[in-house]
Motif scaffolding. Structure first.
Motif, PDB file in Angstrom:
ATOM      1  N   THR A 394       0.755  -1.309   0.176  1.00 34.18           N
ATOM      2  CA  THR A 394       0.077  -0.119  -0.045  1.00 34.18           C
ATOM      3  C   THR A 394       1.109   1.131   0.026  1.00 34.18           C
ATOM      4  O   THR A 394       1.945   1.248   0.755  1.00 34.18           O
ATOM      5  CB  THR A 394      -0.895   0.074   1.411  1.00 34.18           C
ATOM      6  N   ILE A 395       0.455   2.142  -0.955  1.00 31.28           N
ATOM      7  CA  ILE A 395       1.152   3.492  -0.788  1.00 31.28           C
ATOM      8  C   ILE A 395       0.528   4.788  -0.734  1.00 31.28           C
ATOM      9  O   ILE A 395      -0.584   4.438  -1.570  1.00 31.28           O
ATOM     10  CB  ILE A 395       1.930   3.533  -2.071  1.00 31.28           C
ATOM     11  N   LEU A 396       0.905   5.704  -0.070  1.00 25.06           N
ATOM     12  CA  LEU A 396      -0.100   6.852   0.043  1.00 25.06           C
ATOM     13  C   LEU A 396       0.689   7.879  -0.611  1.00 25.06           C
ATOM     14  O   LEU A 396       1.911   8.158  -0.177  1.00 25.06           O
ATOM     15  CB  LEU A 396      -0.186   7.106   1.590  1.00 25.06           C
ATOM     16  N   VAL A 397       0.009   8.737  -1.727  1.00 26.99           N
ATOM     17  CA  VAL A 397       0.655   9.687  -2.279  1.00 26.99           C
ATOM     18  C   VAL A 397       0.223  11.065  -2.001  1.00 26.99           C
ATOM     19  O   VAL A 397      -1.041  11.085  -2.207  1.00 26.99           O
ATOM     20  CB  VAL A 397       0.685   9.424  -3.795  1.00 26.99           C
ATOM     21  N   ASP A 398       0.797  11.960  -1.551  1.00 25.56           N
ATOM     22  CA  ASP A 398       0.505  13.351  -1.464  1.00 25.56           C
ATOM     23  C   ASP A 398       1.156  14.286  -2.474  1.00 25.56           C
ATOM     24  O   ASP A 398       2.258  14.508  -2.219  1.00 25.56           O
ATOM     25  CB  ASP A 398       0.835  13.761  -0.029  1.00 25.56           C
TER      26      ASP A 398
END
Length: 755
Positions: A394-398
């Protein structure tokens, strides 16, 4: 290890293979392995350390005290063993105690051993353990001994993974280390969550010991032939150029593809008993080790090129072809790549592609431009991202801040979801006003159009709530094509766009290529200058390459038959350039008329003001144009002499600077007095606070990204134009120290929707 023992590496691997295939526990097998290696290398000590719970644990030893097994543990970076694992490097020391990282562990009884050599045990490109040898006599180990250790370490990694001694090798280390935070360069704003998918899926070498070395050699020879054929085809057809590579890079690829030294090293690795895949990876590991010691950026680039070719060779020999786009996306995806071309990006399913992460990438790359049009967040300059993430994690991208979180904890995930929910709520609020007119509180209408470059963009105008397309970037078709688009192909695209737009206006900007938008199939337009953005590009190039512009003009004229055609010329520095471009265009109208082709009902010609010099001759230009567009992206960098592709300067100069606002106010006033409509195209107009300031200096038309339509309409509908114009006059006559803060505070006091 005697020099002749280098030839016995295959015998060592055969012994290891027998141990791995035999019965017994993982521990008993490792005990046999260290005895086998110690005997084969004539070493007094051989030890294996494995990474568990983020500690390097002594798992097996020949020569040290057996009581230390599973007792001696070192942190990453601690001692010689910890240094090898943390830095993924080799140590070869005549006097181990003299090394600054040396850490004495009395329980091992190693005080009588002076020399030390250790190599990392690597799995999925990351160290999962260390293989070390020691001698009582102080001496440096021969290169052939180090080579043998590295080959043995590769085979050990397969055994370790099969026995699950480190819980899936590299994955255990990453998970035990918790979430990984990365900071990169913001290329396209936006937030996204998804599963990691590699653009070119990683090949995991499962079998390392060869059963038939001649068969493995033939497999490598065949893979080399196929790879060289591919590189030759790239050179001739320039297909590789769609990834944004330059000709000299392509020549370097060809040089490496035919490098005999590289193929010889792979053959030597096969001679030692490795499979074709393992031999390629073995040489690749050696190359990565050397890369860490290279300070020269040019040489580093060359080594990166060689690694890319190694990956290509590995995919060919393993029979694993294709990109993730060709195999299809099964879930919400964060795509990971070293770099990406615009055509490759367009192959992906937009419903599944949520974000893109790049090791390289730039603000002005072709891919970034297309991703911005697609609304896909992109973060670049993420060093070693491909080696720091597992497929499916899982990756969160801002994208707003250029930050990335891999393997987020529940708390981090919940915080991100909260922010994402708020963003979606705001988006829902904006969607509620998207179909409402952009009319201010005091009844002033504001034109809100969008920038586009794909036919699909025109099809979504009604959904977006835009008045039309204020800037259609015709160069997109050129950027994503492997060959120069002919007149017929261009005409089909323009016809499709006009039909999809219906009654809404479309402004076609003539092709803006050259400079930093190099096309691989037009090698003679390549700009090698230090600042290509200010070089031979856009209208400058089109006027010189008149056949290119003639073909586009004819395609536009025929596509707009029976409709209004709006054409805009980019990068005009002086009025005579506009005159030449218009004359060339009107000659094509005569050509169509003589050929009895159906013509547009009307043609409107416009100029794009991006070069500050043009502002000084507007009095000559305005009587000849139907509309004026201001390209704030290029104009800003030219005004400040600041390359916006340089991350050090990207955020340094503010769009709300009095210098820019005064400059734009003068242009808007002059155009208004001449009765010529003026529109702002670019990111500045898509930001609510900046757009408010632009309205305050007389701008009433915008062409912005589709995602900005809702926020800009919401701002306009909350605004009293007469008040903001009065306030802007005051502020520009006597500018405050911080214009942004002053305007932001004023907007908050008047409850304007500028967040």
């Amino acid at each position: 290890m005697p020099l002749s023992a280098a030839a016995s590496a295959r015998e060592i691997l055969t012994g290891l293979h027998d141990v791995m295939a035999g019965r017994g526990t993982a521990q008993s097998k490792l005990d046999k392995v260290v005895d086998l290696i110690a005997e084969a290398l004539e070493s007094e000590v051989c030890s294996i350390y494995l990474l568990r719970d983020n500690k390097l644990e002594l798992f097996a030893t020949h020569g040290l005290r057996k009581e230390a097994v599973h007792v001696t543990r070192l942190s990453l970076g601690q001692g010689l063993v910890g240094t090898i694992a943390a830095e993924n490097r080799i140590l070869n020391l005549a006097e181990a105690a003299e090394h600054p990282a040396f850490a004495y562990r009395p329980e091992t009884g190693e005080e009588r051993f002076h020399s030390f050599a250790g190599v990392p045990i690597v799995r999925l490109e990351s160290p999962v353990g260390v293989l070390a040898v020691q001698h009582a006599d102080p001496r440096r180990y021969e290169d052939v001994e180090i080579e043998a250790l590295q080959t043995v370490a590769m085979v050990l990694s397969e055994m370790i993974a099969g026995a699950r001694l480190v819980d899936g090798a590299r994955r255990s280390r990453l998970r035990s280390a918790g979430p990984l935070r990365l900071a990169g360069l913001k290329l396209v704003a936006g937030m996204a969550k998804g599963q990691a998918v590699f653009h070119q899926p990683r090949v995991v070498v499962e079998h390392t010991v060869a059963e038939d070395t001649e068969a493995e050699r033939e497999r490598v020879y065949g893979a080399f032939r196929k790879m060289r054929e591919q590189i030759d085809a790239m050179t001739k057809e320039a297909e590789f150029g769609t990834a944004g590579e330059h000709q000299e890079i392509l020549e370097t690829y060809k040089m490496f593809a035919y490098d005999e030294g590289w193929s010889r090293r792979i053959n030597e690795a096969i001679d030692s008993g490795l499979t074709a895949e393992a031999a390629i990876e073995r040489v690749q590991q050696r190359m990565r080790s050397r890369m860490r010691d290279i300070d020269d950026p040019l040489l580093q680039d060359r080594m990166h090129d060689l690694e890319d070719l190694s990956n290509r060779l590995l995919r060919i020999v393993s029979g694993r072809f294709g990109t993730a786009a060709q195999t299809g996306l099964a879930r919400d995806t964060v795509l990971i790549a070293r770099n990406l071309g615009p055509a490759e990006l367009l192959e992906y399913d937009r419903r599944r592609l949520k974000a893109v992460l790049l090791e390289e990438g730039s603000l002005t790359s072709h891919m970034t431009i297309v991703a911005r049009a697609m609304g896909v967040p992109v973060v670049g300059r993420l060093t070693d991202i491909r080696h720091s993430v597992e497929e499916g994690e899982t990756i969160l991208v801002d994208g707003d801040n250029g930050s990335v979180i891999v393997r987020p904890t529940r708390v981090l995930g919940a915080g991100f979801e909260h922010r994402l929910t708020l963003r979606q709520q705001r988006r829902a609020e904006f969607e509620a006003v998207r179909n409402l007119p952009a009319v201010s509180q005091d009844g002033v209408p504001i034109g809100v159009m969008v920038n586009a470059g794909l036919a699909e963009d025109a099809e979504g105008l009604e959904l977006i709530g835009a008045d039309g397309i204020g800037l259609f970037r015709t160069e997109f078709q050129f950027l994503v094509s492997a060959t120069l688009p002919g007149r017929d192909r261009q005409q089909r695209l323009y016809t499709k766009v006009l039909e999809a737009a219906g009654d809404r206006p479309v402004v076609f900007r003539t092709v803006d290529i050259g400079g930093d938008k190099a096309l691989p199939y037009l090698t003679d337009i390549r700009d090698e200058s230090e600042n290509p953005a200010m070089g031979w590009r856009a209208l400058r190039l089109s006027l010189e390459r008149s056949t290119l512009m003639k073909a586009q003009a004819r395609a536009l004229i025929e596509a707009a038959a029976g409709k209004v055609l709006r054409v805009m010329f980019p990068m005009i520095s002086e009025p005579w350039e506009y005159e030449e471009a218009r004359k060339l265009f009107e000659e094509q109208v005569d050509w169509a008329r003589k050929g009895h082709r159906k013509l547009p009902t009307r043609i409107e010609f416009g100029a794009m003001l991006e070069v500050p010099a043009l502002a000084e001759t507007l009095d000559q230009l305005l009587p000849r144009i139907d509309f004026l567009s201001i390209g704030t992206n290029d104009l800003t960098q030219f005004l400040f002499a600041a390359d916006r592709a340089d991350p050090r300067l990207a955020e340094r100069y503010d769009w709300l600077s009095p210098a820019i606002l005064r400059f734009l106010r003068r242009i808007a006033k002059q155009a208004c007095e001449a009765g010529v409509p003026v529109r702002v195209c670019g990111e500045m107009g898509g930001r609510p606070l900046e757009a408010m300031a632009l309205i305050g200096i007389g701008i009433q038309d915008f062409s912005i990204t589709p995602a900005a339509v809702g926020p800009i309409k919401a701002m306009v509908r909350s605004l009293d134009v007469s008040k903001v114009r009065a306030r802007m006059e005051q502020l520009l006559d006597r500018p405050p120290v911080n214009m942004r803060k002053t305007l932001g505070d004023w907007a908050k006091r008047h409850r304007l929707a500028v967040d």
